[in-house]
Design a protein around this motif. Sequence first.
Motif, short mmCIF file in Angstrom:
data_model
loop_
_atom_site.label_atom_id
_atom_site.label_comp_id
_atom_site.label_asym_id
_atom_site.label_seq_id
_atom_site.Cartn_x
_atom_site.Cartn_y
_atom_site.Cartn_z
N LEU A 171 -1.96 0.30 0.05
CA LEU A 171 -3.09 1.18 0.37
C LEU A 171 -3.56 0.95 1.81
O LEU A 171 -3.90 1.91 2.52
CB LEU A 171 -4.25 0.92 -0.60
CG LEU A 171 -4.03 1.36 -2.04
CD1 LEU A 171 -5.17 0.85 -2.93
CD2 LEU A 171 -3.94 2.89 -2.12
N GLU A 198 -9.83 2.74 10.92
CA GLU A 198 -8.38 2.71 11.06
C GLU A 198 -8.01 1.63 12.07
O GLU A 198 -8.63 1.50 13.12
CB GLU A 198 -7.86 4.07 11.53
CG GLU A 198 -6.34 4.11 11.64
CD GLU A 198 -5.81 5.47 12.07
OE1 GLU A 198 -4.60 5.58 12.31
OE2 GLU A 198 -6.63 6.42 12.16
N LYS A 230 -1.79 -0.11 4.35
CA LYS A 230 -0.79 0.39 5.30
C LYS A 230 -0.94 1.88 5.54
O LYS A 230 -0.72 2.37 6.67
CB LYS A 230 0.61 0.07 4.77
CG LYS A 230 1.73 0.36 5.77
CD LYS A 230 3.07 -0.10 5.23
CE LYS A 230 4.17 0.16 6.25
NZ LYS A 230 5.51 -0.29 5.72
N GLU A 231 -1.35 2.62 4.50
CA GLU A 231 -1.53 4.06 4.65
C GLU A 231 -2.59 4.40 5.70
O GLU A 231 -2.55 5.46 6.30
CB GLU A 231 -1.94 4.68 3.30
CG GLU A 231 -0.84 4.63 2.25
CD GLU A 231 -1.33 5.15 0.90
OE1 GLU A 231 -2.51 5.58 0.84
OE2 GLU A 231 -0.55 5.12 -0.07
N ARG A 232 -3.55 3.50 5.89
CA ARG A 232 -4.63 3.73 6.86
C ARG A 232 -4.50 2.85 8.10
O ARG A 232 -5.45 2.69 8.85
CB ARG A 232 -5.98 3.49 6.20
CG ARG A 232 -6.31 4.49 5.09
CD ARG A 232 -7.73 4.34 4.63
NE ARG A 232 -8.65 4.34 5.76
CZ ARG A 232 -9.75 3.59 5.83
NH1 ARG A 232 -10.06 2.77 4.83
NH2 ARG A 232 -10.54 3.65 6.88
N ASN A 233 -3.31 2.28 8.28
CA ASN A 233 -3.08 1.42 9.44
C ASN A 233 -4.07 0.25 9.48
O ASN A 233 -4.61 -0.10 10.52
CB ASN A 233 -3.16 2.23 10.75
CG ASN A 233 -2.70 1.42 11.95
OD1 ASN A 233 -1.84 0.54 11.84
ND2 ASN A 233 -3.29 1.69 13.11
#
Length: 314
Positions: free
Chosen positions: A248, A230, A250-253
Amino acid sequence: MKAIVLTQPGAPENLQLQEVDKPRPERNEVLVRVHAVSVNPVDTKTREGKALYAQLKEAPPVIIGWDISGVVESVGEEVTYFKEGDEVFGMVNFPGQGRAYAEYVAAPETHLTHKPANVPHHEAAAATLAALTAWQVLVHQAEIKAGQRVLIHAAAGGVGHFAVQIASYFKATVIGTASAENHAFIRNLGADEQIDYHKYSVEDVVMDADIVFDSLGEENMRRSLATLREGGKIISILGGAKEGVQALAKERNIEAKNYMVHSSGQDQEQLAGLMRQGHLVPHVSHVYAFADMAKAHRQVETRKTRGKVVVNVI
């Protein structure tokens, strides 16, 4: 002067040795007597009529190429860093009219640097677009730091083999993907871990990378997201960071972006310094004569080249 002219987009045979006008340097340019040029995948794509062909055809004759090493023959009146007789190398006017497949090239002073005395012209020519790409991605875009885990795809290739050496120089832990026969090669370059992409899916064996260097495209980007911590960064030089990939990430930074190399004498000088000290060694696997440019293009198109392909002009 002699130059390799692309008579029309298409096959390697369309690269023809012809007589063309010798360029005249502008006020801020140097005229370089070219000793060697490097051939890259962007060259072959441009030859086919893709990549930068539309831009090049606006200024005929169409002369491909951006990577040169040679000797300064003359300088424009505003040039202060170089003088006649200096050995220089660099990536010229990329993206733009490099016109490197020629006996003489006029290049902006700010796109070149002095060639290390311990590096022959054919190796210096190799350490231009590919080496600059690796440097600019890792140093400027990824902001690489000691102790980070860096995953480099296609680690034995033109860009990859420079990226391994640069990441190792910055004291990162380097993970490289390559076929089994190239594992010893990338290990010697500084890859701490080697992954055979024929046997393993990278996302199954790497889960804690800080940086991923993508040179394969969108599908590889999607799979490689799972290899990152992350807050990690994944950078593609093939436009792999499409909208879906970025969503995708962005969802996990995770920061996912594309990057295209640009000409920079300052960055080229950083690479020259590493070459002088032996920290960066170009691997040239194939050298061709100037008249055999078509053969050089065919070799690059195999996508199996270890290191770089170079053409000697002299």
